[in-house]
Structure formats: C-alpha cells, structure tokens
Design an enzyme around this catalytic site. Structure first.
Site, mmCIF file in Angstrom:
data_model
loop_
_atom_site.group_PDB
_atom_site.id
_atom_site.type_symbol
_atom_site.label_atom_id
_atom_site.label_comp_id
_atom_site.label_asym_id
_atom_site.label_seq_id
_atom_site.Cartn_x
_atom_site.Cartn_y
_atom_site.Cartn_z
ATOM 1 C CG HIS A 16 -5.497 -2.290 -0.583
ATOM 2 N ND1 HIS A 16 -4.664 -1.872 -1.598
ATOM 3 C CD2 HIS A 16 -5.017 -1.704 0.554
ATOM 4 C CE1 HIS A 16 -3.725 -1.081 -1.116
ATOM 5 N NE2 HIS A 16 -3.909 -0.965 0.188
ATOM 6 C CB SER A 53 -0.964 -0.035 1.193
ATOM 7 O OG SER A 53 -1.987 0.904 1.060
ATOM 8 C CG ASP A 103 -6.622 -2.460 -4.354
ATOM 9 O OD1 ASP A 103 -7.446 -1.841 -3.651
ATOM 10 O OD2 ASP A 103 -5.411 -2.532 -4.093
#
Length: 740
Positions: free
Chosen positions: A717, A610, A685
């Site tokens: 994600h 991330s 995602d």
C-alpha cells in the site's frame, strides 16, 4: 485504513531497476536552488533528524538510546552521555563469534537485564518477527532467548524473571534463571488459530499486533486467541518466479465473517489457563484488554459489530467471571483508543468519550460511576501523555488553541487547574513523557518548519535542553526556492466552514492566473490541514508540492466534512454515506478557488492516496466538470472490497446499508469520467487490494473511457522500496506537467 502499510515485507521486498532521475524545468528566483525529485527521494538533502532509540530509564534522571550500535546512557539534565551500557563490539553472543547488530532493546524492571532484537522482519503494518537475545549486565553474557525460529513481541515480566513471546501463532514463556521455555498454547496454525498476536484486520484497524499482556504482579498473562478458520481468504500473486507464488491470508471483507475472538488468562506458576466470559455473541470485537492495578482484575472492552456500543467489562482472572461496569453508545460509532487508565488507588479509572460532542476525559470509580468530567469545551483531547498520581495530575495533548495545532496541557484529577505547558505560538507538539512525569521530550514543528526536539520539565514546561534543532536542514531549506504556505477558511453554499491550506510559488504574482493542484485524503477523523512540519502531510509530500510550486502551480488542501479535530458532529456527518458529503465539499473547494482572481478555474486538478485516491476518483466523475485531471494512488473503488472493521464502522454492513456502499463507489460512475486520469496501484497491496483497481479499470473500459495506469509489481500500500518512490513521483510529476 491508513497510508503507511508495510504488508508482506518479506515476500514483497523487491526493488525497481535503476532509473534516470528527473530534474523538472524550473524558474529560478533570487538565484536560489530548485528542488528536484532526486533531492526528495534519492539523496539525503532534506533528511529530518530526530533522537533515535530514546527510552526513559527507571531513574528519571537518565534516558538511554542506541548510538551507532552501542547502548548509551544519557543525563536528562544535560542530554550528554554519561556511560556506555553495552558497546557495539560487546554485543557478541556468548560462546560464539556472532556479533549482533541491535535494532531495538528493552530493560527489565531493575535494568540488570536487556532484551536486544536483531534481523527484524516486518510482516504487515505493525507485525514483525526477529531474533531476540538476553544480555546480563552483571555477567556480560549475551544468550539467545530461544533456539527456535524468529520470535515476535518478546516482553519481560514486570519482575524481570521471565520473558513471554510469540512464535508460529503460539505463546511461550522463558524462565530467565534456567533459560527453559514453556509453551502456553500449542494449537496455533497459520490461517486457522492465532494465540498472542492479532489477525490482519485487528492489526490494521484496531492498531495493535502484540496480543498478550503481563499482569502487574507477574503471576499471569492475559492473551487473545483468534479463530479465523471461517474467515474467507484473499489470494495475492507474488510475481517474479517462473510460476508466480500464491499468498493466501485471512481478510474479512465488509459483511463477511470475522475471527471469533476469546480472551484467556494463564497462571504462570500453576500452568493453568482460564477463559474469560466475554458473552455468548461471537459476532463482536474485543478491541482492547488491560490489567487494572487491582490484583487479578482484568479489564476487557467489548464492542458490537456495528461499533456503536462499547462496554467495559471487569473480569476475575482466576474464575473468568465478568461484569459490565460502563457502557458508551453513539448514534454513529464509538471510537476505540488507548486512553483507559486505571489508577493505583484501586478505586478509579480515567476514560475518554465523545458523549458531549467532543473527545474529553472522565473520571469513574471502579464500579463505573461517574465521579467528574476532567476536561470540557468545544475542543478535543487527542492524547493522554502522562499520569502523575503522586500529585494528582494528568497530562494531555489537545486542540484547544486551534484544530490545526496540538499543545500539551495538564489538569488535576479533580478536573481543576487546567494549565497549558506548551510554549506560546502556533505549532504542533508531540510529547514523550517520562514515567514519573518529571521530564518530557517535546517534538515541536510548525508550518513547513522542521521539528525541534527538546527536553522539558513536566512541572512547568520549561526548557532543559534542545536535543535536536535540525539546524542543518533549516539552513539547507533557506537555499531553496520555497513558496509560502498559508491557512485559510471559506464557507460553502451549504453554510459549512472548511479549513484549507494554500501553497503559492515563491515568485507568485497576483496579476497572473495559476493552475491549482488539490491534494485530498478526506477520510473519517483524518486531517491534511495542520500546522506542522509538512503542513499536515508527510514532509516528503510537502517538498514535492513545493517542487510543483516552483513549476508555477498553486497546491491546495481542504479538510472536508468527516475529517477530525472539530468535534463528533463534523466528523460523523458522513456516517452511513461515505464519499457523498466529502465529494461535495471538495467540489465546493474547487468552485471557491475558481472565484479567486489569481486562479485559472479551467486548470484545477486533484490527487490523493488510499482514501484520497478514492476521493480523487469520485471528484473526477461526480464532480467531473470542475477538475481537469486527477491522480488516484491505491484507491478503494468499491467499499464492498474493503475490510469489515473500517468499512462497517462508517457504513454499517452491506446487507444493512447497500445504498451506502453503491451510491458513492466510483465503479458506479465510470460513465461520468471526463478529464485526464492516472491510476496507480501496487499489485502486492495487502490493505487496499489490487482488485479495486481491476474493477475500476474494467468499468472504465466498459464505458469506453480513456485513462492511464501505473502498476508496481509486488509493492504494498505504501509503494516503496529501492527506486520505487523516485519512479512513482517522476511519473506523477510528468502527468501533472503535461495535463494541468
């Protein structure tokens, strides 16, 4: 932006094919076992236990929990079960043969009725829908809350006579005496109007999904309405069928239009809805609303789009008229949290602010006049855990002992007598306090040590009973070849002191040279250097790092400027220029490690997920000479692709600050990539869109750069489901072993 996004769970819940697990070659030490990927991801070898389904009961002497499908009442003093409130085989819907599997539950105020939920279906990170059933403990009848489709966020009114819930973007109320439901709103429509729950960006960035709230007297419901008709749609392909499915949802990218948000109050008896006056500016946020303890008085927090000015409004719920009672401003941004608490004296409220440079607690009167600052010092309040108004005490968790730790304290509502309740020693404590503050559950862990869950007295923190000590896991860990993790600090060439952690192999020899893998997150307010079970990471990632240490790697994490727990100046140093100082600090970390006699400075790698994936991409380009390899998982590669609330909080809008967006986006520096690089992303995602990796790969191709990619169909994600994590970490392990 956070790592653990659920995202589109219904559409994206697919599993990887069966895979052959990897057992990495390891050097045995003292005949102890070596951790394998199967131990971490396919077996319950290192499963950490807790106290599931715990809920405090109205009488502070008891708590309840779901035990093997039954709802059981426990004595607080002993932790022992005293009675089964609803047995598993009694959870049968009245008049049918349907037996429900309870997944969650809630009591009404007098605990005579219970709401059970089952067949829960996640939507995004915090949103879900389920079937709800109302159980009457007197008649032992179990009836559906509604005969319609699944519902969301079913909640008893404080008097226990009604239940409010959301279905199909509309708000409903069911009268439990008649089981008749009434629609509060009727205009809800997908990708258009939302009543009683949040849109995607509020759920993700303001961290709540239920957007309706009963008044303390049960007469009214305050609720949000989101008009997202003008918000641009993002289109995601769901792979699998002959023709992939298009999933379109409203996602406001930086600089684009947000939902227009309004707040209303519904009078249940009269069936009348009144809109609150939140001002004429539609381009703003309403990140929180709260009922005060004063009848008919609603508290509304209003935040400008740049998020550097937060106002507390008090609203007359009958007329909708509002007045500003408190304004909090910042040169960068104002944090939004759940610390605003209204006292039952109807005269005061407690609010937290960073106005003196650290997050502390302040007591105000109802007109917004400061009465006193309750806490003060070069440390941060991280959580309000409880209010004992009878004795004039507030309980909170803070970093006073160390930014790497969290401990429980209490202070009087006069700002006097601050007392530490956590035991002495290094640890991180998380607290679940009973409503009357007589007892609390303490979740205590420290560097690589599994969590101990204990019941303690609120008056002095004394131990009542250990409810879970994870003794089996502790014993299991002693059988494995685990390395030692130490915390350290170093000073950069700019004179900035940074915190770090270093995990060395169990067989560490100071005379040898070791390769180093750095783990980074680095985003605003985050922390990966922390004295808890995973040493600042998920326990599974900590164990994976231990597995790499078994293979002869040192694993290091460094909290760069912009991270949390060290005050506003340190955290907000990266404002309007995300990525710049963070990348410099990670590079400084690599240089520092390279000076250590046992580190091979030619073999330093970096990985992150991330925001950490973004940092890895920057490190591999802007600091390319320092890193031999990198792994980016689900990275942002251009801040113009990310959402309004998060991105603009730290960068302003792209229209106001284009340089802040472009000067530290990896896509601008593809020509500088040198080392071995692996890019990982889930195509489903909903948070950091797959578009980021497509743009990044396109830039790398344009610059004729070599890279490897690993895409996970329909995974969100978090990239999980079935064998997905086992497969992912096997690929990452192979990449590290071959390239570092």
């Amino acid at each position: 932006m956070k790592l653990r996004s659920l995202g589109l769970a219904l559409l994206l819940a697919t599993a990887s094919p069966a895979l052959v697990p990897l057992t990495a070659p390891v050097a045995m030490a003292q005949q102890k076992q070596a951790i394998t990927l199967e131990d971490i991801w396919a077996k319950p070898t290192f499963q950490e236990r807790s106290v599931p389904g715990f809920n405090w009961m109205r009488d502070g002497r008891f708590y309840s929990s779901l035990d093997n499908g039954s709802l059981v009442q426990h004595d607080v003093a002993t932790g022992q079960p005293v009675q089964t409130l609803v047995a598993r085989d009694a959870m049968q819907v009245t008049g049918s043969n349907q037996l429900i599997e309870a997944e969650d539950y809630a009591f009404n105020a007098d605990e005579k009725k219970i709401l059970f939920s089952t067949d829960t279906e996640p939507i995004y990170r915090r949103s879900s829908r389920a079937y709800y059933f109302v159980y009457d403990r007197g008649t032992r009848k179990m009836v559906p809350l509604s005969t319609g489709d699944k519902q969301s966020y079913a909640t008893f009114s404080p008097d226990g006579k009604r239940v409010a819930f959301v279905r199909d973007n509309n708000l409903f109320v069911t009268d439990l005496a008649t089981m008749q439901e009434k629609a509060v709103t009727t205009n809800g429509a997908f990708n258009n109007i939302i009543n009683g729950s949040t849109d995607w960006v509020y759920e993700e960035e303001f961290e709540f999904a239920q957007a309706f709230f009963w008044s303390p007297d049960s007469r009214q419901i305050a609720f949000y309405t989101f008009d997202e008709s003008q918000v641009p749609e993002y289109n995601m392909q769901i792979w699998g069928p002959l023709y992939p499915i298009d999933y379109r949802y409203k996602y406001p990218k930086a600089g684009e239009k947000n939902s227009v948000v309004s707040i209303s109050a519904y009078e249940v008896a009269a069936g009348r809805t009144t809109k609150m006056d939140v001002g004429p500016e539609p381009n703003q946020y309403i990140p929180r609303i709260n009922w005060t303890q004063t009848p008919n008085l609603l508290s509304i927090r209003r935040l400008n789009r740049l998020q550097n000015k937060l106002e507390i409004l008090h609203a007359d719920a009958t007329t909708g008229k509002t007045q500003v009672v408190l304004t909090d401003t910042d040169n960068a941004y104002v944090e939004v949290n759940d610390d605003l608490r209204y006292l039952s004296d109807n005269k005061h409220f407690v609010y937290s602010s960073e106005r003196d440079g650290y997050r502390h607690l302040y007591l105000y009167d109802l007109r917004g006049k400061l009465v006193t600052q309750l806490t003060k010092g070069a440390w941060e309040v991280t959580e309000i855990d409880g209010f004992d108004e009878e004795h004039g005490l507030i309980y909170f968790t803070s970093t006073e002992a160390s930014p790497l730790q969290r401990h429980l304290y209490r202070v009087s509502l006069k700002g006097k007598g601050k007392t530490r309740l956590s035991e002495a020693g290094s640890s991180t404590d998380e607290v679940n306090m009973s409503p009357d503050c007589r007892f609390y559950l303490n979740y205590r862990s420290s560097n690589g040590t599994p969590t101990t869950v204990s019941l303690r007295r609120g008056s002095d923190g004394k131990l009542v009973k250990v409810l879970e000590d994870n003794a089996p896991l502790r014993q299991t860990l002693t059988q494995y070849n685990l390395g030692k993790l130490d915390f350290f600090t170093f000073k950069t060439t700019e004179g900035v002191t940074l915190n770090g952690s270093m995990l060395k192999p169990a067989s560490f020899d100071a005379a040898k040279k070791y390769p180093v893998l750095m783990y980074v997150y680095g985003g605003p307010g985050s922390q990966t250097v922390k004295d808890d079970a995973g040493a600042g990471l998920a326990f599974t990632d900590y164990l994976w790092h231990q597995m790499l240490a078994q293979n002869g790697y040192i694993v290091v994490s460094i909290d760069n400027r912009g991270t949390g727990a060290r005050g506003a100046a340190f955290k907000k140093a990266t404002y309007a220029n995300l990525g710049k100082l963070e990348t410099i600090d990670q590079g400084e970390g690599a240089k520092y490690l390279g000076t250590l006699p046992f580190v091979d400075k030619a073999r330093i790698g970096i990985w992150g997920w991330s925001y950490g994936g973004y940092m890895t991409a920057l490190a591999m380009t802007k600091q390319a000479d320092l890193f031999k390899m990198g792994i980016s998982v689900s990275p942002v590669t251009n801040w113009r692709y990310y959402d309004t609330v998060y991105t603009e909080r730290f960068l302003k809008t792209p229209q106001e600050n284009p340089a802040g967006y472009d000067e530290n986006s990896p896509v601008q520096f593809a020509n500088q990539l040198k080392g071995k690089y692996l890019l990982v992303h889930g195509t489903g995602d909903d948070n950091v869109h797959f578009q980021n990796s497509i743009a990044w790969v396109d830039a790398l191709i344009r610059e004729n750069k070599d890279y490897q990619t690993l895409y996970y169909p329909n995974r969100n994600h978090g990239i999980y489901g079935g064998n997905t994590r086992l497969h992912l970490y096997r690929q990452m392990t192979d990449f590290v072993l071959k390239n570092l």
